[in-house]
Design an enzyme around this catalytic site. Structure first.
Site, mmCIF file in Angstrom:
data_model
loop_
_atom_site.group_PDB
_atom_site.id
_atom_site.type_symbol
_atom_site.label_atom_id
_atom_site.label_comp_id
_atom_site.label_asym_id
_atom_site.label_seq_id
_atom_site.Cartn_x
_atom_site.Cartn_y
_atom_site.Cartn_z
ATOM 1 N N ASP A 104 14.609 137.547 -15.332
ATOM 2 C CA ASP A 104 16.014 137.112 -15.313
ATOM 3 C C ASP A 104 16.893 138.214 -14.711
ATOM 4 O O ASP A 104 16.541 139.388 -14.731
ATOM 5 C CB ASP A 104 16.546 136.890 -16.739
ATOM 6 C CG ASP A 104 15.747 135.853 -17.487
ATOM 7 O OD1 ASP A 104 15.140 134.999 -16.843
ATOM 8 O OD2 ASP A 104 15.759 135.923 -18.733
HETATM 9 N N1 URA Z 1 11.447 136.100 -20.668
HETATM 10 C C1 URA Z 1 12.787 136.075 -20.549
HETATM 11 O O1 URA Z 1 13.474 135.519 -21.383
HETATM 12 N N2 URA Z 1 13.324 136.687 -19.492
HETATM 13 C C2 URA Z 1 12.598 137.334 -18.548
HETATM 14 O O2 URA Z 1 13.163 137.865 -17.598
HETATM 15 C C3 URA Z 1 11.211 137.354 -18.695
HETATM 16 C C4 URA Z 1 10.650 136.732 -19.773
#
Ligand code: URA
Length: 243
Positions: A104
């Site tokens: 993310d």
């Molecule tokens: N899980 C999440 O919530 N965000 C990420 O970036 C990777 C795994």
């Protein structure tokens, strides 16, 4: 080099595919001295010229390790800029590298960028069993059965299928009022760590991925740095023991 000529030129700074197709239509492009008649023609290792000037092939394939900094999106949509792909050094831009799984915008950590589709599959397929380790700082309190629920495969509210069994380790509390945990996943669902922690009663405040398979985020990779993987690192990614 199996690229189509329009991809080949677009990846090497001759503009969008539409721009490149015009250049081709004007008869300015040749492969091994022969005028290109179709923008779908494959380069097949041939010598490409535009207006008689040779277009260098450049690096033909690459797998890069990247320390993704906060604030960048794993996306190709310019509307979501700043994008991870904007940080790819110019000498690799023409390869159209993809990330093996996504992080993310608000997550930092280890990301593998490659043009090798089989490698992406080997790093992301749950069957390949390459764990991804996340360091989590969270607020709130996790339910007393948190570890057990994660070990068995937790159900997320908006998902019909339970998550695969995962490994949650809770750490001793710090003085800052936040809590810390480590989670090792063998799959990658949308916002999975954040959704799992929310389902367990917490709220992720910081999230960082520091290991894939048997490879820890290398110390020399400061946030934003990207470099080619070494053979030893690739071996750890694919076959190294999990944490
Ligand atoms: N899980 C999440 O919530 N965000 C990420 O970036 C990777 C795994």
């Amino acid at each position: 080099m199996a690229d189509r000529i329009d991809q080949f030129l677009s990846h090497r700074g001759f503009g969008t595919r539409t721009d490149v197709r015009k250049v081709i239509a004007y008869g300015r492009v040749r492969i091994n001295g022969r005028k290109v008649k179709s923008h779908g023609q494959h380069v097949e290792g041939g010598r490409v010229t535009v207006d008689g000037v040779e277009v260098p092939v450049g690096i033909e394939t690459a797998t890069l390790l990247f320390h993704k900094p906060l604030g960048y999106a794993c996306s190709t949509d310019p509307a979501e800029s700043p994008l991870v792909e904007e940080l790819i050094p110019p000498e690799y831009q023409h390869l159209g590298l993809n990330s093996a799984g996504r992080l993310d915008r608000d997550t930092s950590g280890l990301l593998v960028m490659t043009d090798d589709g089989a490698l992406i599959h080997r790093l992301t397929s749950p069957k390949a069993h390459r764990g991804k380790r996340y360091r989590i700082v969270y607020s709130g309190h996790l339910s007393s059965h948190a570890v057990d629920r994660v070990t068995k495969g937790i159900h997320l509210p908006d998902d019909p299928n339970p998550c695969l069994p995962a490994d949650l380790r809770l750490e001793a509390d710090d003085a800052d009022g936040l809590h810390r945990a480590t989670l090792i996943l063998h799959e990658g669902r949308y916002h999975q760590v954040r959704r799992m922690i929310a389902e367990l009663g917490g709220n992720v405040e910081r999230l960082h991925r520091d290991r894939i398979g048997g490879l820890d985020l290398p110390q020399d990779l400061v946030p934003g740095a990207m470099r080619e993987v070494t053979p030893a690192e690739l071996e750890l990614l694919l076959h190294g023991p999990e944490a």
